[in-house]
Structures are given as structure tokens and as C-alpha cells.
Design a protein around this motif. Structure first.
Motif, mmCIF file in Angstrom:
data_model
loop_
_atom_site.group_PDB
_atom_site.id
_atom_site.type_symbol
_atom_site.label_atom_id
_atom_site.label_comp_id
_atom_site.label_asym_id
_atom_site.label_seq_id
_atom_site.Cartn_x
_atom_site.Cartn_y
_atom_site.Cartn_z
ATOM 1 N N PRO A 167 -70.496 -33.693 0.981
ATOM 2 C CA PRO A 167 -69.990 -32.315 1.122
ATOM 3 C C PRO A 167 -70.542 -31.383 0.061
ATOM 4 C CG PRO A 167 -68.194 -33.914 1.283
ATOM 5 C CD PRO A 167 -69.404 -34.660 0.841
ATOM 6 N N GLU A 168 -70.774 -31.915 -1.144
ATOM 7 C CA GLU A 168 -71.274 -31.074 -2.231
ATOM 8 C C GLU A 168 -72.649 -30.490 -1.908
ATOM 9 O OE1 GLU A 168 -69.931 -34.058 -2.625
ATOM 10 O OE2 GLU A 168 -68.031 -33.434 -3.534
ATOM 11 N N ARG A 169 -73.467 -31.253 -1.176
ATOM 12 C CA ARG A 169 -74.793 -30.746 -0.815
ATOM 13 C C ARG A 169 -74.689 -29.601 0.188
ATOM 14 N NH1 ARG A 169 -79.330 -35.552 -0.626
ATOM 15 N NH2 ARG A 169 -78.954 -36.339 -2.745
ATOM 16 N N LEU A 170 -73.727 -29.695 1.080
ATOM 17 C CA LEU A 170 -73.521 -28.595 2.025
ATOM 18 C C LEU A 170 -72.989 -27.363 1.299
ATOM 19 C CD1 LEU A 170 -73.668 -27.693 4.954
ATOM 20 C CD2 LEU A 170 -71.347 -28.559 5.283
ATOM 21 N N VAL A 171 -72.095 -27.569 0.343
ATOM 22 C CA VAL A 171 -71.582 -26.462 -0.474
ATOM 23 C C VAL A 171 -72.729 -25.770 -1.208
ATOM 24 C CG1 VAL A 171 -70.179 -25.894 -2.496
ATOM 25 C CG2 VAL A 171 -69.258 -27.412 -0.734
#
Length: 344
Positions: free
Chosen positions: A246-250
Motif C-alpha cells: 500500500p505504501e507504494r501506491l500512496v
């Protein structure tokens, strides 16, 4: 192995070919940027014997898909990356020099000596839908601007409001104003009407895409997410498999916080604002709409709690990051939205 850097332009391209020893073995000058020109390149260097890098400019989308469909390993470099800025800022700059430097980047990239930020090239249908979304946003801005100008013009010239209707953009209100035969007012009404017609046409295409997209259907289970917002997010992501966490999408949406550390001290700054600003605009709308529709949902309670701890815009940004993490889980595990509504 051959490493090819291509300086791509709208009508022609220049290619520089290096061998494993980083020596120039071939240069292709002023080749037409079309299927015939790319076929000429492919006839000289087969797919299994070369690697290719060019910048995300002009006809990069066409060139990438044409080469990729023929089995070539192609990387499209993001123009804002440091290595590409080095190419732009030089004492001697021409097509041959740019192609040579791109070939060096290609060699370093495939040997692991250098990292470049790659641009993801979407499929043609996704690119067309992105264009429809952006045009819909542009026409919405025109409609809103004309609406304000019409109201200002009415106040300036003491034009009476409609006795029954309140929305200047409404069809009946527009007919009421056109009947006054005011040239300036008629021009503004016609411009606003044209924008409204284009918005309706774009919304029809967006709704059709949303019906065919499973990902858009999942996102629309979130209260406050319209077909426009869902399709905007889905086309921006273009495959959740590209994001491992999820952090990469953020970070992809530009919502990650800049962090600077020196002498053991860490300082957090503003968000990076990378990626598509239209996605962040719609995510902010979702946060506010969701808080109104589902006030007891986890996201709404999180947003309300943050609003009491920090300025409004920071609270919205924090809620947007939480929402993006939820979107990642929904699309990764193919689950509908679960607001986790708390019992009173």
C-alpha cells in the motif's frame, strides 16, 4: 548484446547503438518515427540481441507498444529523473549526443550500475479513457467559470433572477436568460451549454467503462465514490499488481511525506505531490463525501479525529492516505468496501 538509445521526436528519431564495451557501433540518423522506420531498426537488431531506452516524449506511447509487441525489451525513462536532467543540461546538445547518452543510460541500467525512474505506458484504451477524464474535468472548469461570470454579469446589470429556479446552469434557467437577447449574456450561456453537453457525453463514456471494469465496480462500493472518481483512480493505477505494498501506491499518488534527516535529527515536510493531481483532487472529495454519508465508518471517524488534532488540509491528506491503503487491499484481494460501521 547491443544497447540502443533513441532520441525520439514527433516525425523522426535518432538512435545510437553501443556494444558491451560501450563503443559506438552504429548510428541511425533522421529515421521516420512510424512503423516503417521502426521496422528498419528491428531489421538491423533482433529482439534477443538488444535493449532499448528512450524518453517519455512525443510518440513514446506508439514506439513502446510497437516495439514491445514485437518482443523487444524497452524502457521508457521518466523525463524528470536525475539522469535525464543531466542529458538536458549540457554544453553540447543535439540529437546524436542525446541518443548516445541515452544508450549509456541503457547500458548502465541493464548492468545494474544505474537506476532510472521508468514511465508506465498504459494500453491504448486506458490512455483514451484518461483523455476523456481530463477533458471532462476541463469542461467542468469552463462550466463553473461561466456560471460565476453569468451571475456576476446579472448583478452588474441588474438582471432579475428566475422567479422559480436557482441553478444558472439548469436548462430552464438558461432558456430564461437567452430570451433576454443580451449579446454578452448569450455568448456566456452558449459557452456554458457547450461545456455541459461535452460533460454529459464524457460521463456516458465513463459510465460505460465503469460497467466493464471490475476494479471500478469495487471502488464504487465506497460511499462517495462516483463512476468518474472510480474510473480516474483505476486508470491511474492501471493494474494493482504493479504495487507490491500500500505504501507504494500512496507514494505513486504523491501522498507520501518528504523526510529529511541530518545529524540524527529527522524532519518531516509536505507531501511529494507526484503523480496525477486529478487523483488527489477526487480522493479529497471522497474523504469529505464519505464523512457525510457514513459518519460512523472507520475512515470518517479517523478524519474527524485528525481534524481535531491538526489543520483541516492535513487531516484530509491523512485520511486520503488511509483511503488509498484501503483501495490497495480492495483491489489486491478483490473485496468490496467494508466501512466497519461502529454500533452506537
Amino acid at each position: 548484446m547491443h544497447f540502443i538509445g533513441i532520441d525520439l521526436h514527433k516525425r523522426i528519431f535518432t538512435a545510437c547503438v553501443l556494444n558491451d564495451d560501450e563503443k559506438v557501433v552504429d548510428e541511425l540518423l533522421d529515421i521516420e518515427t512510424d512503423e516503417k522506420g521502426l521496422d528498419f531498426l528491428m531489421s538491423r537488431y533482433p529482439a534477443e540481441d538488444c535493449r532499448i531506452v528512450f524518453e517519455n516524449l512525443t510518440r513514446a506511447h506508439f514506439a513502446f507498444h510497437y516495439l514491445y509487441d514485437h518482443g523487444y525489451a524497452v524502457d521508457v525513462a521518466h523525463t524528470g529523473h536525475g539522469s535525464l536532467r543531466e542529458i538536458a543540461c549540457t554544453n553540447l546538445k543535439n540529437d546524436r549526443v542525446d541518443a548516445y547518452k541515452l544508450a549509456l543510460v541503457c547500458k548502465d541500467l541493464w548492468s545494474g550500475r544505474r537506476f532510472i525512474r521508468r514511465t508506465h505506458i498504459a494500453e491504448c484504451d486506458v490512455m483514451r479513457m484518461k483523455a476523456v477524464i481530463r477533458m471532462c474535468n476541463e469542461f467542468s472548469c469552463i462550466r463553473d467559470e461561466m456560471k460565476l461570470r453569468i451571475m456576476e454579469y446579472m448583478n452588474l446589470h441588474n438582471i432579475p433572477e428566475h422567479p422559480k429556479y436557482r441553478d444558472v446552469a439548469g436548462q430552464r434557467y438558461r432558456r430564461y436568460l437567452l430570451d433576454m437577447k443580451d449579446p454578452a449574456l448569450t455568448g456566456m450561456i452558449n459557452m456554458m451549454s457547450a461545456a455541459i453537453d461535452e460533460i454529459e457525453a464524457a460521463n456516458t463514456e465513463i459510465a460505460r467503462f465503469a460497467e466493464m471494469s471490475e476494479d471500478a465496480g469495487l471502488l464504487m462500493t465506497i460511499k462517495g465514490v462516483s463512476a468518474l472518481t472510480a474510473v480516474t483512480i483505476v486508470t491511474a493505477i492501471d493494474g494493482i499488481y504493479r504495487f507490491e505494498t500500500p505504501e507504494r501506491l500512496v507514494s505513486y499518488f504523491g501522498l507520501a511525506v518528504r523526510v529529511s534527516e541530518s545529524a540524527g535529527k529527522q524532519k518531516k515536510g509536505h507531501i511529494t505531490k507526484e503523480g496525477d493531481p486529478l487523483v488527489r483532487k477526487y480522493l479529497a472529495n471522497v474523504v469529505r463525501n464519505h464523512a457525510a454519508f457514513c459518519p460512523k465508518a472507520d475512515l470518517s471517524l479517523f478524519y474527524k479525529r485528525k481534524s481535531g488534532e491538526m489543520p483541516h488540509w492535513k487531516a484530509v491528506t491523512a485520511a486520503m492516505r488511509k483511503l488509498v491503503c484501503q483501495i490497495w487491499h480492495m483491489l489486491t484481494y478483490r473485496e468490496q468496501y467494508r466501512p466497519n460501521v461502529m454500533k452506537s
